[in-house]
Design an enzyme around this catalytic site. Structure first.
Site, short mmCIF file in Angstrom:
data_model
loop_
_atom_site.label_atom_id
_atom_site.label_comp_id
_atom_site.label_asym_id
_atom_site.label_seq_id
_atom_site.Cartn_x
_atom_site.Cartn_y
_atom_site.Cartn_z
CG ASN A 8 -2.03 1.72 1.44
OD1 ASN A 8 -1.54 2.22 0.26
ND2 ASN A 8 -2.88 1.49 2.54
CD1 TRP A 9 4.07 1.10 -2.78
CD2 TRP A 9 3.58 2.16 -4.58
NE1 TRP A 9 5.01 1.06 -3.52
CE2 TRP A 9 4.75 0.79 -4.83
CE3 TRP A 9 3.39 2.91 -6.34
CZ2 TRP A 9 5.42 0.62 -5.96
CZ3 TRP A 9 4.02 2.30 -6.78
CH2 TRP A 9 4.82 1.47 -6.99
CE LYS A 10 -0.67 3.41 4.77
NZ LYS A 10 -0.26 3.58 6.03
CG HIS A 93 -5.91 2.08 5.20
ND1 HIS A 93 -5.66 2.42 5.94
CD2 HIS A 93 -4.63 1.16 4.37
CE1 HIS A 93 -4.01 2.57 6.23
NE2 HIS A 93 -3.78 1.49 6.14
CD GLU A 165 -3.40 -2.46 7.39
OE1 GLU A 165 -2.17 -2.30 6.79
OE2 GLU A 165 -4.07 -0.46 7.40
CB SER A 215 5.43 -1.36 12.03
OG SER A 215 5.04 0.23 11.70
N GLY A 236 2.72 -1.09 4.14
CA GLY A 236 2.85 0.63 3.83
C GLY A 236 4.74 0.78 4.01
P1 13P Z 1 2.97 0.65 7.68
O1 13P Z 1 2.94 -0.33 6.90
O2 13P Z 1 3.45 2.31 6.89
O3 13P Z 1 2.87 0.81 8.97
O4 13P Z 1 1.42 1.19 6.93
C1 13P Z 1 0.56 0.08 7.17
C2 13P Z 1 -0.37 0.19 6.79
O5 13P Z 1 -1.64 1.03 6.87
C3 13P Z 1 -1.07 -0.48 5.54
O6 13P Z 1 -1.78 -0.17 4.66
#
Ligand code: 13P
Length: 253
Positions: A8-10, A93, A165, A215, A236
């Protein structure tokens, strides 16, 4: 069950950066035993679709609207995502819930619309730190599952991947942020499986994929992915780097 590792690159990576990630990643990873999904920003979906067309990597989106078309300025529909080559879509999300006020009932409409258009939802659930400290973790997760999975045909449930999550474990871009311990994550996953069993029966609960997000990184992926109820990861921050993401994929074998 085959594990799913999704990036998930956000709101990260321009078109150029997305292309160069995929080129680098494909050089290091050619993995058929793990389902690999990349979820870039909407603007990069097309180019990533093009880059991965001869590989086993799958494309996912990070969000969608529940209608197929209409007067919804700024929105993208499941129909559009499907046409561009998406197979998966992340729904519910915590960042969409917290920053954009999405609630379970809206998310439920999106899950139904995704399935109708043959997209596989990655449905996110999880508690925040306050809820956890108040002993509300199970209640929160159970309500999210009941509401978001309401009115869904039993035959469609296994197309859904649930992502646990815990919000307090999400890095928000800080590479040193602490993940849930493997034991805490496993407990959450086991609970999710038990709720799915109550809702849809043992056969479905045994076979539904429940992946962990928060994480996950090369240093902890193996331990998390080694837990009996953890069927993959939604990554992420560590997915923004091709080498790190490749290491996580390798840990899932
Ligand atoms: P991180 O891996 O940066 O904690 O993000 C997790 C996340 O929100 C994936 O959707």
């Amino acid at each position: 069950m085959k594990k799913l590792i999704a990036a998930n690159w956000k709101m990260n990576k321009t078109v150029k950066e997305s292309i160069s990630f995929v080129k680098e990643f494909e050089k290091i990873v050619n993995e058929k035993d793990v389902d690999i999904v990349i979820c870039p920003a909407f603007t990069s979906l097309n180019v990533v679709a093009n880059e991965i067309k001869n590989s086993s990597i799958k494309l996912g989106a990070q969000n969608m609207h529940f209608e197929d078309s209409g007067a919804y300025t700024g929105e993208i529909s499941a129909l559009m995502l499907k046409e561009i080559g998406c197979e998966y879509v992340i729904l519910g999300h915590s960042e969409r819930r917290e920053i954009f006020n999405e609630d379970d009932f809206l998310i439920n409409k999106k899950v139904i619309a995704a399935l109708k258009n043959n997209l596989k939802p990655i449905l996110c659930v999880g508690e925040n730190m306050g809820q956890r400290k108040n002993g509300k973790t199970r209640e929160i997760i159970q309500n999210q599952l009941k509401n978001c999975l309401g009115n869904i045909d039993k035959n469609q449930i296994l197309k859904i991947n649930v992502a646990y999550e815990p919000i307090w474990a999400i890095s928000k871009g800080n590479p040193n942020h602490k993940a849930a311990t493997a034991e805490d994550a496993e407990e959450g996953h086991k609970f999710i499986r038990s709720v799915v069993e109550k809702m849809f029966g043992k056969n479905i609960s045994k076979n539904i994929r429940i992946i962990y997000g928060g994480s996950m990184k090369p240093e902890n992926a193996k331990e998390l992915l080694g837990m009996p109820n953890i069927d993959g990861g939604l990554v992420g921050n560590a997915s923004l780097n091709a080498k790190n993401f490749a290491e996580i994929v390798q840990s899932a074998k």
